[in-house]
Design a protein around this motif. Sequence first.
Motif, PDB file in Angstrom:
ATOM      1  N   LEU A   6      -5.644  -4.747   7.057  1.00 39.16           N
ATOM      2  CA  LEU A   6      -5.826  -3.554   6.232  1.00 39.16           C
ATOM      3  C   LEU A   6      -5.013  -2.384   6.785  1.00 39.16           C
ATOM      4  CD1 LEU A   6      -7.172  -2.139   3.866  1.00 39.16           C
ATOM      5  CD2 LEU A   6      -9.171  -1.734   5.312  1.00 39.16           C
ATOM      6  N   LEU A   7      -5.034  -2.213   8.088  1.00 37.72           N
ATOM      7  CA  LEU A   7      -4.263  -1.135   8.701  1.00 37.72           C
ATOM      8  C   LEU A   7      -2.760  -1.349   8.511  1.00 37.72           C
ATOM      9  CD1 LEU A   7      -6.198  -0.476  12.038  1.00 37.72           C
ATOM     10  CD2 LEU A   7      -6.060   1.009  10.042  1.00 37.72           C
ATOM     11  N   GLN A   8      -2.326  -2.581   8.603  1.00 35.28           N
ATOM     12  CA  GLN A   8      -0.895  -2.861   8.474  1.00 35.28           C
ATOM     13  C   GLN A   8      -0.390  -2.674   7.048  1.00 35.28           C
ATOM     14  OE1 GLN A   8      -0.791  -6.806  10.078  1.00 35.28           O
ATOM     15  NE2 GLN A   8      -0.655  -6.121  12.205  1.00 35.28           N
ATOM     16  N   ARG A   9      -1.300  -2.631   6.068  1.00 36.81           N
ATOM     17  CA  ARG A   9      -0.888  -2.419   4.671  1.00 36.81           C
ATOM     18  C   ARG A   9      -0.786  -0.943   4.306  1.00 36.81           C
ATOM     19  NH1 ARG A   9      -4.442  -6.894   3.664  1.00 36.81           N
ATOM     20  NH2 ARG A   9      -6.113  -5.471   3.033  1.00 36.81           N
ATOM     21  N   LYS A  10      -1.179  -0.060   5.185  1.00 37.16           N
ATOM     22  CA  LYS A  10      -1.124   1.367   4.884  1.00 37.16           C
ATOM     23  C   LYS A  10       0.328   1.852   4.821  1.00 37.16           C
ATOM     24  CE  LYS A  10      -5.578   1.818   4.752  1.00 37.16           C
ATOM     25  NZ  LYS A  10      -6.281   2.033   3.451  1.00 37.16           N
ATOM     26  N   LYS A  11       0.580   2.769   3.865  1.00 39.25           N
ATOM     27  CA  LYS A  11       1.927   3.309   3.679  1.00 39.25           C
ATOM     28  C   LYS A  11       2.055   4.778   4.074  1.00 39.25           C
ATOM     29  CE  LYS A  11       3.097   0.150  -0.123  1.00 39.25           C
ATOM     30  NZ  LYS A  11       3.542   0.049  -1.536  1.00 39.25           N
ATOM     31  N   LEU A  12       0.917   5.504   4.094  1.00 41.23           N
ATOM     32  CA  LEU A  12       0.934   6.907   4.476  1.00 41.23           C
ATOM     33  C   LEU A  12      -0.119   7.148   5.549  1.00 41.23           C
ATOM     34  CD1 LEU A  12       1.833   9.876   4.081  1.00 41.23           C
ATOM     35  CD2 LEU A  12       0.095  10.062   2.284  1.00 41.23           C
ATOM     36  N   PHE A  13       0.301   7.711   6.677  1.00 39.39           N
ATOM     37  CA  PHE A  13      -0.584   7.986   7.804  1.00 39.39           C
ATOM     38  C   PHE A  13      -0.681   9.502   7.971  1.00 39.39           C
ATOM     39  CE2 PHE A  13       1.033   3.784   8.310  1.00 39.39           C
ATOM     40  CZ  PHE A  13       0.039   3.042   8.943  1.00 39.39           C
ATOM     41  N   LEU A  14      -1.893  10.017   7.875  1.00 41.22           N
ATOM     42  CA  LEU A  14      -2.140  11.450   8.007  1.00 41.22           C
ATOM     43  C   LEU A  14      -2.761  11.709   9.376  1.00 41.22           C
ATOM     44  CD1 LEU A  14      -3.653  12.093   4.464  1.00 41.22           C
ATOM     45  CD2 LEU A  14      -1.250  12.182   5.186  1.00 41.22           C
ATOM     46  N   PHE A  15      -2.030  12.391  10.245  1.00 36.20           N
ATOM     47  CA  PHE A  15      -2.454  12.585  11.626  1.00 36.20           C
ATOM     48  C   PHE A  15      -2.934  14.009  11.874  1.00 36.20           C
ATOM     49  CE2 PHE A  15       0.650   9.089  12.124  1.00 36.20           C
ATOM     50  CZ  PHE A  15      -0.121   8.187  12.847  1.00 36.20           C
ATOM     51  N   ASP A  16      -4.127  14.129  12.441  1.00 34.74           N
ATOM     52  CA  ASP A  16      -4.518  15.376  13.072  1.00 34.74           C
ATOM     53  C   ASP A  16      -3.632  15.543  14.311  1.00 34.74           C
ATOM     54  OD1 ASP A  16      -6.287  17.623  13.762  1.00 34.74           O
ATOM     55  OD2 ASP A  16      -6.981  16.304  15.362  1.00 34.74           O
ATOM     56  N   LEU A  17      -3.582  16.744  14.862  1.00 28.91           N
ATOM     57  CA  LEU A  17      -2.725  17.000  16.019  1.00 28.91           C
ATOM     58  C   LEU A  17      -3.529  17.159  17.307  1.00 28.91           C
ATOM     59  CD1 LEU A  17      -0.148  19.410  14.356  1.00 28.91           C
ATOM     60  CD2 LEU A  17       0.292  17.111  15.188  1.00 28.91           C
ATOM     61  N   ASP A  18      -4.212  18.302  17.451  1.00 29.25           N
ATOM     62  CA  ASP A  18      -4.963  18.577  18.682  1.00 29.25           C
ATOM     63  C   ASP A  18      -6.036  17.523  18.917  1.00 29.25           C
ATOM     64  OD1 ASP A  18      -3.757  21.161  19.392  1.00 29.25           O
ATOM     65  OD2 ASP A  18      -4.686  21.875  17.552  1.00 29.25           O
ATOM     66  N   GLY A  19      -5.973  16.855  20.057  1.00 30.57           N
ATOM     67  CA  GLY A  19      -6.967  15.845  20.398  1.00 30.57           C
ATOM     68  C   GLY A  19      -6.648  14.472  19.843  1.00 30.57           C
ATOM     69  N   GLU A 202       2.310  14.731  -2.626  1.00 27.25           N
ATOM     70  CA  GLU A 202       3.685  14.974  -2.187  1.00 27.25           C
ATOM     71  C   GLU A 202       4.400  13.674  -1.831  1.00 27.25           C
ATOM     72  OE1 GLU A 202       5.077  16.361   1.995  1.00 27.25           O
ATOM     73  OE2 GLU A 202       4.551  18.159   0.859  1.00 27.25           O
ATOM     74  N   ALA A 203       3.677  12.744  -1.194  1.00 28.27           N
ATOM     75  CA  ALA A 203       4.289  11.487  -0.742  1.00 28.27           C
ATOM     76  C   ALA A 203       4.355  10.442  -1.855  1.00 28.27           C
ATOM     77  CB  ALA A 203       3.511  10.931   0.440  1.00 28.27           C
ATOM     78  N   GLY A 204       3.621  10.650  -2.945  1.00 28.00           N
ATOM     79  CA  GLY A 204       3.596   9.673  -4.030  1.00 28.00           C
ATOM     80  C   GLY A 204       2.894   8.392  -3.643  1.00 28.00           C
ATOM     81  N   VAL A 205       1.810   8.525  -2.894  1.00 24.92           N
ATOM     82  CA  VAL A 205       1.090   7.375  -2.359  1.00 24.92           C
ATOM     83  C   VAL A 205      -0.367   7.444  -2.807  1.00 24.92           C
ATOM     84  CG1 VAL A 205       0.307   6.258  -0.225  1.00 24.92           C
ATOM     85  CG2 VAL A 205       2.622   7.162  -0.373  1.00 24.92           C
ATOM     86  N   SER A 206      -0.971   6.284  -3.082  1.00 31.11           N
ATOM     87  CA  SER A 206      -2.355   6.240  -3.548  1.00 31.11           C
ATOM     88  C   SER A 206      -3.336   6.365  -2.391  1.00 31.11           C
ATOM     89  CB  SER A 206      -2.621   4.934  -4.290  1.00 31.11           C
ATOM     90  OG  SER A 206      -2.641   3.846  -3.381  1.00 31.11           O
ATOM     91  N   ALA A 207      -4.601   6.627  -2.731  1.00 30.63           N
ATOM     92  CA  ALA A 207      -5.648   6.718  -1.716  1.00 30.63           C
ATOM     93  C   ALA A 207      -5.817   5.397  -0.975  1.00 30.63           C
ATOM     94  CB  ALA A 207      -6.971   7.141  -2.365  1.00 30.63           C
ATOM     95  N   GLN A 208      -5.671   4.283  -1.678  1.00 35.00           N
ATOM     96  CA  GLN A 208      -5.841   2.974  -1.050  1.00 35.00           C
ATOM     97  C   GLN A 208      -4.750   2.677  -0.025  1.00 35.00           C
ATOM     98  OE1 GLN A 208      -6.008   3.519  -4.405  1.00 35.00           O
ATOM     99  NE2 GLN A 208      -8.261   3.456  -4.433  1.00 35.00           N
ATOM    100  N   GLU A 209      -3.602   3.340  -0.164  1.00 30.65           N
ATOM    101  CA  GLU A 209      -2.470   3.107   0.739  1.00 30.65           C
ATOM    102  C   GLU A 209      -2.413   4.111   1.891  1.00 30.65           C
ATOM    103  OE1 GLU A 209       0.853   1.439  -2.421  1.00 30.65           O
ATOM    104  OE2 GLU A 209       0.336   3.581  -2.458  1.00 30.65           O
ATOM    105  N   THR A 210      -3.446   4.955   1.999  1.00 33.07           N
ATOM    106  CA  THR A 210      -3.418   6.077   2.937  1.00 33.07           C
ATOM    107  C   THR A 210      -4.474   5.915   4.019  1.00 33.07           C
ATOM    108  OG1 THR A 210      -2.645   7.551   1.170  1.00 33.07           O
ATOM    109  CG2 THR A 210      -3.585   8.596   3.125  1.00 33.07           C
ATOM    110  N   LEU A 211      -4.154   6.361   5.217  1.00 35.60           N
ATOM    111  CA  LEU A 211      -5.091   6.368   6.345  1.00 35.60           C
ATOM    112  C   LEU A 211      -5.055   7.733   7.002  1.00 35.60           C
ATOM    113  CD1 LEU A 211      -6.944   4.590   8.272  1.00 35.60           C
ATOM    114  CD2 LEU A 211      -4.914   4.443   9.740  1.00 35.60           C
ATOM    115  N   LEU A 212      -6.238   8.323   7.234  1.00 34.99           N
ATOM    116  CA  LEU A 212      -6.324   9.579   7.981  1.00 34.99           C
ATOM    117  C   LEU A 212      -6.794   9.285   9.391  1.00 34.99           C
ATOM    118  CD1 LEU A 212      -7.505  12.998   6.718  1.00 34.99           C
ATOM    119  CD2 LEU A 212      -8.206  12.215   8.977  1.00 34.99           C
ATOM    120  N   VAL A 213      -6.053   9.798  10.377  1.00 32.33           N
ATOM    121  CA  VAL A 213      -6.337   9.550  11.789  1.00 32.33           C
ATOM    122  C   VAL A 213      -6.697  10.867  12.460  1.00 32.33           C
ATOM    123  CG1 VAL A 213      -5.471   8.570  13.945  1.00 32.33           C
ATOM    124  CG2 VAL A 213      -4.614   7.703  11.745  1.00 32.33           C
ATOM    125  N   GLY A 214      -7.895  10.933  13.071  1.00 33.34           N
ATOM    126  CA  GLY A 214      -8.301  12.167  13.731  1.00 33.34           C
ATOM    127  C   GLY A 214      -9.362  11.921  14.780  1.00 33.34           C
TER     128      GLY A 214
END
Length: 267
Positions: A6-19, A202-214
């Motif tokens: 599932l992680l390897q299928r992600k196309k957009l990674f949204l990264f927090d910065l601090d921490g 902006e990226a033209g990517v669906s919710a299913q293809e996105t991962l938020l990392v924080g």
Amino acid sequence: MVDHNLLQRKKLFLFDLDGTLYLGDRLFPGVRELLSAIRARGGQYRFLTNNSSRSVEAYVQKLTRLGVAAESGDFLTSVDALVHYLREHDGQDKRYYVCGTESMKSQLRAAGLTVAERREDANALLMGFDTELTFQKLEDACILLGQGVPYVATNPDWVCPTAYGFVPDCGSVCEMLWRATSRRPIVIGKPEPLMPQLAMLEAGVSAQETLLVGDRIYTDIASGANAGIDTLLVLSGETKEEDLPTSDPQPTFVLPDVAALLNILES
């Protein structure tokens, strides 16, 4: 158990910065390699931060100093989301008193919004992470809130991580103002879904293809959950493993740090 496929299928990674990617001026291991691996596999990434105290240009300079190639289009800050919200919801006659840094004020002015330097000239209040906070600003904010002006905050974070521990963030100051005035703000940044929604659009990517990392449950993970996307909690910042049993919402995945995500993507 972390679902590697599932992680390897992600196309957009949204990264927090601090921490998440760094702490102070210390870049965490594996960050450069992870970002390169995402691009090498045809993916995209964006840096999402609730920290309104510095401009995108300052973040570009910081990451460059830490050895990470970055450009302004890689970032989406809570001030960007705030500008979007104010344009969509506020009238043209608003004059904003800003409890925020001069950098935040400059960003608002550059977006065409009116910043009032004097309390007497303002008819709305904006709160950010203010590393230039004074008691005069707090007093002005209390007077404006007592007058019933609209009240919007960039983020609800209680603390901002530093190399030596934590300092009070925007959420802590808003809590102090609530104790004094019984007013709470409309919050724009994480945990609200607006920032990841803007990034996906902006990226033209669906919710299913996105991962938020924080590293925070109540901002990062909650924002991803509210936006309907999978989330990855890293234990390199504020949240500790012992916090997980009582956390709400629960992250989709939990890893010790972003280096572990790199190992999964390369496996």
